[in-house]
Design a protein around this motif. Structure first.
Motif, PDB file in Angstrom:
ATOM      1  N   ALA A  51      -0.788 -24.912  -0.246  1.00 37.87           N
ATOM      2  CA  ALA A  51       0.402 -24.449  -0.965  1.00 37.87           C
ATOM      3  C   ALA A  51       0.151 -24.436  -2.466  1.00 37.87           C
ATOM      4  CB  ALA A  51       1.593 -25.348  -0.628  1.00 37.87           C
ATOM      5  N   LEU A  52      -0.474 -25.479  -2.980  1.00 40.30           N
ATOM      6  CA  LEU A  52      -0.798 -25.498  -4.407  1.00 40.30           C
ATOM      7  C   LEU A  52      -1.802 -24.400  -4.750  1.00 40.30           C
ATOM      8  CD1 LEU A  52      -1.149 -29.345  -5.096  1.00 40.30           C
ATOM      9  CD2 LEU A  52       0.743 -27.852  -5.763  1.00 40.30           C
ATOM     10  N   GLY A  53      -2.735 -24.147  -3.833  1.00 40.70           N
ATOM     11  CA  GLY A  53      -3.721 -23.098  -4.059  1.00 40.70           C
ATOM     12  C   GLY A  53      -3.111 -21.720  -4.137  1.00 40.70           C
ATOM     13  N   GLU A  54      -1.973 -21.515  -3.484  1.00 40.04           N
ATOM     14  CA  GLU A  54      -1.284 -20.218  -3.576  1.00 40.04           C
ATOM     15  C   GLU A  54      -0.683 -20.000  -4.958  1.00 40.04           C
ATOM     16  OE1 GLU A  54       1.252 -18.714  -0.515  1.00 40.04           O
ATOM     17  OE2 GLU A  54       0.335 -19.996   1.006  1.00 40.04           O
ATOM     18  N   ILE A  55      -0.421 -21.069  -5.688  1.00 39.89           N
ATOM     19  CA  ILE A  55       0.101 -20.920  -7.049  1.00 39.89           C
ATOM     20  C   ILE A  55      -0.998 -20.444  -7.987  1.00 39.89           C
ATOM     21  CG2 ILE A  55       1.097 -22.134  -9.031  1.00 39.89           C
ATOM     22  CD1 ILE A  55       2.491 -24.006  -7.078  1.00 39.89           C
ATOM     23  N   THR A  56      -2.151 -21.076  -7.910  1.00 45.60           N
ATOM     24  CA  THR A  56      -3.229 -20.759  -8.844  1.00 45.60           C
ATOM     25  C   THR A  56      -4.207 -19.717  -8.317  1.00 45.60           C
ATOM     26  OG1 THR A  56      -4.390 -22.709  -7.989  1.00 45.60           O
ATOM     27  CG2 THR A  56      -3.145 -22.972 -10.028  1.00 45.60           C
ATOM     28  N   GLY A  57      -4.137 -19.416  -7.009  1.00 42.28           N
ATOM     29  CA  GLY A  57      -4.934 -18.325  -6.469  1.00 42.28           C
ATOM     30  C   GLY A  57      -6.112 -18.728  -5.619  1.00 42.28           C
ATOM     31  N   GLU A  58      -6.367 -20.033  -5.449  1.00 42.21           N
ATOM     32  CA  GLU A  58      -7.508 -20.446  -4.637  1.00 42.21           C
ATOM     33  C   GLU A  58      -7.353 -20.082  -3.174  1.00 42.21           C
ATOM     34  OE1 GLU A  58      -6.172 -22.314  -6.961  1.00 42.21           O
ATOM     35  OE2 GLU A  58      -7.706 -23.401  -8.101  1.00 42.21           O
ATOM     36  N   THR A  59      -6.125 -20.080  -2.666  1.00 43.65           N
ATOM     37  CA  THR A  59      -5.908 -19.817  -1.241  1.00 43.65           C
ATOM     38  C   THR A  59      -4.941 -18.667  -1.013  1.00 43.65           C
ATOM     39  OG1 THR A  59      -4.143 -21.501  -1.198  1.00 43.65           O
ATOM     40  CG2 THR A  59      -6.358 -22.219  -0.602  1.00 43.65           C
ATOM     41  N   VAL A  60      -4.833 -17.777  -1.976  1.00 41.84           N
ATOM     42  CA  VAL A  60      -3.828 -16.720  -1.892  1.00 41.84           C
ATOM     43  C   VAL A  60      -4.263 -15.616  -0.933  1.00 41.84           C
ATOM     44  CG1 VAL A  60      -4.787 -15.452  -3.859  1.00 41.84           C
ATOM     45  CG2 VAL A  60      -2.379 -15.192  -3.286  1.00 41.84           C
ATOM     46  N   PRO A  61      -3.387 -15.153  -0.032  1.00 39.28           N
ATOM     47  CA  PRO A  61      -3.730 -14.027   0.852  1.00 39.28           C
ATOM     48  C   PRO A  61      -3.713 -12.703   0.094  1.00 39.28           C
ATOM     49  CG  PRO A  61      -1.481 -14.765   1.267  1.00 39.28           C
ATOM     50  CD  PRO A  61      -2.070 -15.732   0.286  1.00 39.28           C
ATOM     51  N   GLU A  62      -4.496 -11.741   0.570  1.00 36.90           N
ATOM     52  CA  GLU A  62      -4.595 -10.454  -0.111  1.00 36.90           C
ATOM     53  C   GLU A  62      -3.250  -9.737  -0.181  1.00 36.90           C
ATOM     54  OE1 GLU A  62      -7.634  -8.062   1.561  1.00 36.90           O
ATOM     55  OE2 GLU A  62      -9.254  -9.442   1.032  1.00 36.90           O
ATOM     56  N   GLU A  63      -2.426  -9.887   0.857  1.00 30.40           N
ATOM     57  CA  GLU A  63      -1.129  -9.211   0.869  1.00 30.40           C
ATOM     58  C   GLU A  63      -0.242  -9.695  -0.277  1.00 30.40           C
ATOM     59  OE1 GLU A  63      -2.508 -10.722   3.392  1.00 30.40           O
ATOM     60  OE2 GLU A  63      -3.037  -9.082   4.751  1.00 30.40           O
ATOM     61  N   LEU A  64      -0.353 -10.987  -0.603  1.00 30.97           N
ATOM     62  CA  LEU A  64       0.446 -11.532  -1.689  1.00 30.97           C
ATOM     63  C   LEU A  64      -0.032 -10.988  -3.030  1.00 30.97           C
ATOM     64  CD1 LEU A  64       2.644 -13.403  -2.725  1.00 30.97           C
ATOM     65  CD2 LEU A  64       0.997 -15.285  -2.672  1.00 30.97           C
ATOM     66  N   LEU A  65      -1.349 -10.843  -3.194  1.00 33.29           N
ATOM     67  CA  LEU A  65      -1.870 -10.261  -4.431  1.00 33.29           C
ATOM     68  C   LEU A  65      -1.325  -8.847  -4.621  1.00 33.29           C
ATOM     69  CD1 LEU A  65      -5.645 -11.300  -4.524  1.00 33.29           C
ATOM     70  CD2 LEU A  65      -3.772 -12.178  -5.915  1.00 33.29           C
ATOM     71  N   GLU A  66      -1.308  -8.087  -3.544  1.00 33.43           N
ATOM     72  CA  GLU A  66      -0.791  -6.715  -3.628  1.00 33.43           C
ATOM     73  C   GLU A  66       0.659  -6.715  -4.086  1.00 33.43           C
ATOM     74  OE1 GLU A  66      -0.744  -2.637  -0.976  1.00 33.43           O
ATOM     75  OE2 GLU A  66      -0.995  -4.563   0.030  1.00 33.43           O
ATOM     76  N   THR A  67       1.456  -7.619  -3.543  1.00 41.21           N
ATOM     77  CA  THR A  67       2.871  -7.698  -3.913  1.00 41.21           C
ATOM     78  C   THR A  67       3.033  -8.093  -5.382  1.00 41.21           C
ATOM     79  OG1 THR A  67       3.492  -8.320  -1.665  1.00 41.21           O
ATOM     80  CG2 THR A  67       5.057  -8.835  -3.412  1.00 41.21           C
ATOM     81  N   ILE A  68       2.293  -9.099  -5.812  1.00 36.88           N
ATOM     82  CA  ILE A  68       2.431  -9.600  -7.184  1.00 36.88           C
ATOM     83  C   ILE A  68       2.049  -8.528  -8.197  1.00 36.88           C
ATOM     84  CG2 ILE A  68       1.460 -11.224  -8.871  1.00 36.88           C
ATOM     85  CD1 ILE A  68       1.310 -13.281  -6.569  1.00 36.88           C
ATOM     86  N   PHE A  69       0.887  -7.916  -8.021  1.00 35.05           N
ATOM     87  CA  PHE A  69       0.401  -6.973  -9.033  1.00 35.05           C
ATOM     88  C   PHE A  69       1.081  -5.610  -8.952  1.00 35.05           C
ATOM     89  CE2 PHE A  69      -2.932 -10.173  -9.062  1.00 35.05           C
ATOM     90  CZ  PHE A  69      -3.122 -10.337 -10.436  1.00 35.05           C
ATOM     91  N   SER A  70       1.764  -5.323  -7.876  1.00 30.19           N
ATOM     92  CA  SER A  70       2.515  -4.062  -7.788  1.00 30.19           C
ATOM     93  C   SER A  70       3.675  -4.014  -8.760  1.00 30.19           C
ATOM     94  CB  SER A  70       3.019  -3.840  -6.356  1.00 30.19           C
ATOM     95  OG  SER A  70       4.023  -4.793  -6.022  1.00 30.19           O
ATOM     96  N   HIS A  71       4.112  -5.194  -9.266  1.00 31.67           N
ATOM     97  CA  HIS A  71       5.212  -5.232 -10.214  1.00 31.67           C
ATOM     98  C   HIS A  71       4.764  -4.950 -11.652  1.00 31.67           C
ATOM     99  CE1 HIS A  71       6.962  -7.588  -6.820  1.00 31.67           C
ATOM    100  NE2 HIS A  71       8.029  -6.905  -7.175  1.00 31.67           N
ATOM    101  N   PHE A  72       3.468  -4.949 -11.883  1.00 30.71           N
ATOM    102  CA  PHE A  72       2.950  -4.646 -13.224  1.00 30.71           C
ATOM    103  C   PHE A  72       3.028  -3.150 -13.491  1.00 30.71           C
ATOM    104  CE2 PHE A  72       1.440  -8.816 -12.651  1.00 30.71           C
ATOM    105  CZ  PHE A  72       0.873  -9.311 -13.822  1.00 30.71           C
ATOM    106  N   CYS A  73       3.007  -2.801 -14.777  1.00 24.76           N
ATOM    107  CA  CYS A  73       2.924  -1.388 -15.125  1.00 24.76           C
ATOM    108  C   CYS A  73       1.471  -0.941 -15.048  1.00 24.76           C
ATOM    109  CB  CYS A  73       3.481  -1.123 -16.534  1.00 24.76           C
ATOM    110  SG  CYS A  73       2.586  -1.983 -17.844  1.00 24.76           S
ATOM    111  N   ILE A  74       1.250   0.351 -14.914  1.00 26.11           N
ATOM    112  CA  ILE A  74      -0.102   0.899 -14.967  1.00 26.11           C
ATOM    113  C   ILE A  74      -0.597   0.751 -16.411  1.00 26.11           C
ATOM    114  CG2 ILE A  74      -1.485   3.008 -14.769  1.00 26.11           C
ATOM    115  CD1 ILE A  74       0.383   3.898 -12.543  1.00 26.11           C
ATOM    116  N   GLY A  75      -1.784   0.224 -16.584  1.00 27.60           N
ATOM    117  CA  GLY A  75      -2.324   0.031 -17.935  1.00 27.60           C
ATOM    118  C   GLY A  75      -2.344  -1.405 -18.366  1.00 27.60           C
ATOM    119  N   LYS A  76      -1.716  -2.312 -17.555  1.00 24.94           N
ATOM    120  CA  LYS A  76      -1.726  -3.730 -17.924  1.00 24.94           C
ATOM    121  C   LYS A  76      -2.608  -4.513 -16.969  1.00 24.94           C
ATOM    122  CE  LYS A  76      -0.905  -7.166 -20.418  1.00 24.94           C
ATOM    123  NZ  LYS A  76      -1.728  -7.249 -21.611  1.00 24.94           N
TER     124      LYS A  76
END
Length: 452
Positions: free
Chosen positions: A427-452
């Motif tokens: 659970a702690l690894g999901e905060i900092t990214g050590e154990t984060v699933p790829e689907e979660l990365l897609e969700t998180i970075f989809s909220h960024f604008c293009i160019g950032k």
């Protein structure tokens, strides 16, 4: 995630990194191993590392000058993405930016996905996931206080606190694993209760800051409600220090909800001016009233405006019943006139205001901030957890750690304790990214604008 599965992040990407519209400067950013090669095909001028290089962008096919530019070239790994990065500073405006972007795409770059520059910074180990999320919080910060909270995340303060807790848990887990794997060997006895209790206390201290931190990050949604012509729009204008809503003596001027953000002592408040709630058969007015009801449902705080120069009527009482279970403040408006309304039985704090003359506004703002933050008004330098995702994961970690401690006290076998500790670490690894699933990365970075 497509980018990870196909390893497209190894391509050279490009995007416009400044807001669309007219401005003094616009930036087209490239990142990847071919960034310099692609730029040299369209840039006429000397391209030196760590210098701001003057020249022109040309279209090689027609040899026409597209724009006069300044180009910065930063070589890996000392860049935002830890890849070669080029930033083309051109004149701000849609035409030069789009033409330069199309040129670099034509000569080998790929259009970046939303947040892909920051994603590469994470994948290449420059920042962890909590820091990456803080980048978006900085971009979206609405007040100095919310910017300060976001900067804490980007500078790694939360990550450092998480790392310290993970170190304590991993030390205990390593000890338990040794006892499980080598039962016949003598493993030196260790005190595991102290580090686990210290980790639990640290977790609870972080969780205790979360509600306040999330408020600074996301803001507080306030619905300004009341029957027609009590001064809701006038009060909104006073809080905003500008004439945002139309104000007339005619009841029912506001037919739709109006949203604006105001900074009160560092807290972003999203003020929603609503149509006066009353019974109406007129179609447009009834639609506005229905939107007002939805605004009440979605609000964190209700600002009930009552005209105290008139006796309270049935419409006032119906609104009071409608918001009975909500956190609310009462703005007893038109206090410059003789009072006729009786407010003694209202269950909320009452602030006497005059939207016409500005009386009571300072007290009202203070009460709003106090209600939002539970009385904790001052913004200190203390670490605040501001992301709801992080709060949820910290709470999950706390549950697993509490179960592990209970198991130890009950004399449960080491392998059962290890299961809870492993879940806590994940659970702690999901905060900092050590154990984060790829689907979660897609969700998180989809909220960024293009160019950032």
């Amino acid at each position: 995630m497509i980018l990870l599965k196909r390893k497209m992040y190894q391509d050279t990407i490009a995007a416009i990194s400044t807001p669309l519209g007219e401005g003094g400067i616009g930036i087209v950013r490239l990142s990847g191993k071919e960034a310099r090669t692609i730029t040299e095909k369209v840039f006429k001028g000397k391209l030196s590392h760590r210098h701001l290089n003057y020249g022109h962008i040309i279209d090689p096919e027609s040899d026409k000058v597209v724009d006069e530019v300044l180009v910065s070239y930063m070589a890996a790994p000392h860049t935002y993405t830890r890849e070669d990065v080029i930033e083309i500073n051109c004149h701000g405006g849609s035409m030069p930016l789009q033409q330069i972007l199309q040129l670099v795409l034509r000569y080998g770059a790929r259009l970046a996905q939303p947040g892909e520059f920051t994603l590469r910074a994470f994948l290449n180990g420059r920042i962890d996931l909590a820091q990456a999320e803080s980048v978006l919080d900085i971009v979206r910060a609405k007040t100095q206080a919310s910017l300060q909270v976001a900067m804490q995340g980007l500078e790694g303060h939360l990550s450092a606190a998480i790392k310290a807790i993970r170190t304590q848990l991993m030390s205990v887990l390593a000890y338990l694993t040794a006892r499980i794997d080598f039962p016949e060997d003598e493993v030196e006895e260790q005190d595991i209760l102290q580090p686990l209790n210290e980790a639990l206390e640290s977790l609870r201290q972080l969780i205790a800051t979360a509600d306040r931190g999330i408020i600074y990050r996301q803001g507080v949604r306030v619905a300004i409600v009341g029957r027609p012509n009590v001064g809701k729009s006038s009060l909104l204008n006073r809080l905003l220090r500008q004439d945002r809503a139309i104000v007339t003596p005619i009841p029912g001027t506001t037919r739709d909800t109006i949203e604006e953000v105001v900074n009160l002592k560092g807290v972003p408040f999203i003020l929603v001016d609503t149509a006066g709630i009353t019974r109406s058969k007129e179609l447009v007015e009834s639609l506005g009233i229905e939107r007002s009801r939805r605004a009440i449902e979605q609000a964190d705080i209700i600002l009930l405006v009552i005209d105290i120069s008139e006796p309270m009527i049935k419409a006032d009482k119906e609104i009071i019943d409608l918001i009975a279970d909500k956190a609310a403040l009462v703005a007893a408006n038109k206090c410059d006139l003789p009072q006729q309304a009786k407010l003694e039985k209202l269950p909320w704090e009452v602030v006497f205001t005059s939207a016409l003359f500005g009386e009571g506004l300072d007290e009202l703002e203070e009460k709003m901030v106090n209600l939002a933050l539970g009385g904790k008004v001052s913004m200190s330098n203390a670490l605040l957890v501001s992301n709801p995702r992080h709060k949820s994961l910290l709470e999950r970690t706390e549950r697993h750690l509490t179960q592990a401690l209970s198991g130890i006290k009950m004399g449960m076998p080491d392998d059962f304790i290890s299961i809870d500790l492993t879940s806590a670490l994940n659970a702690l690894g999901e905060i900092t990214g050590e154990t984060v699933p790829e689907e979660l990365l897609e969700t998180i970075f989809s909220h960024f604008c293009i160019g950032k």
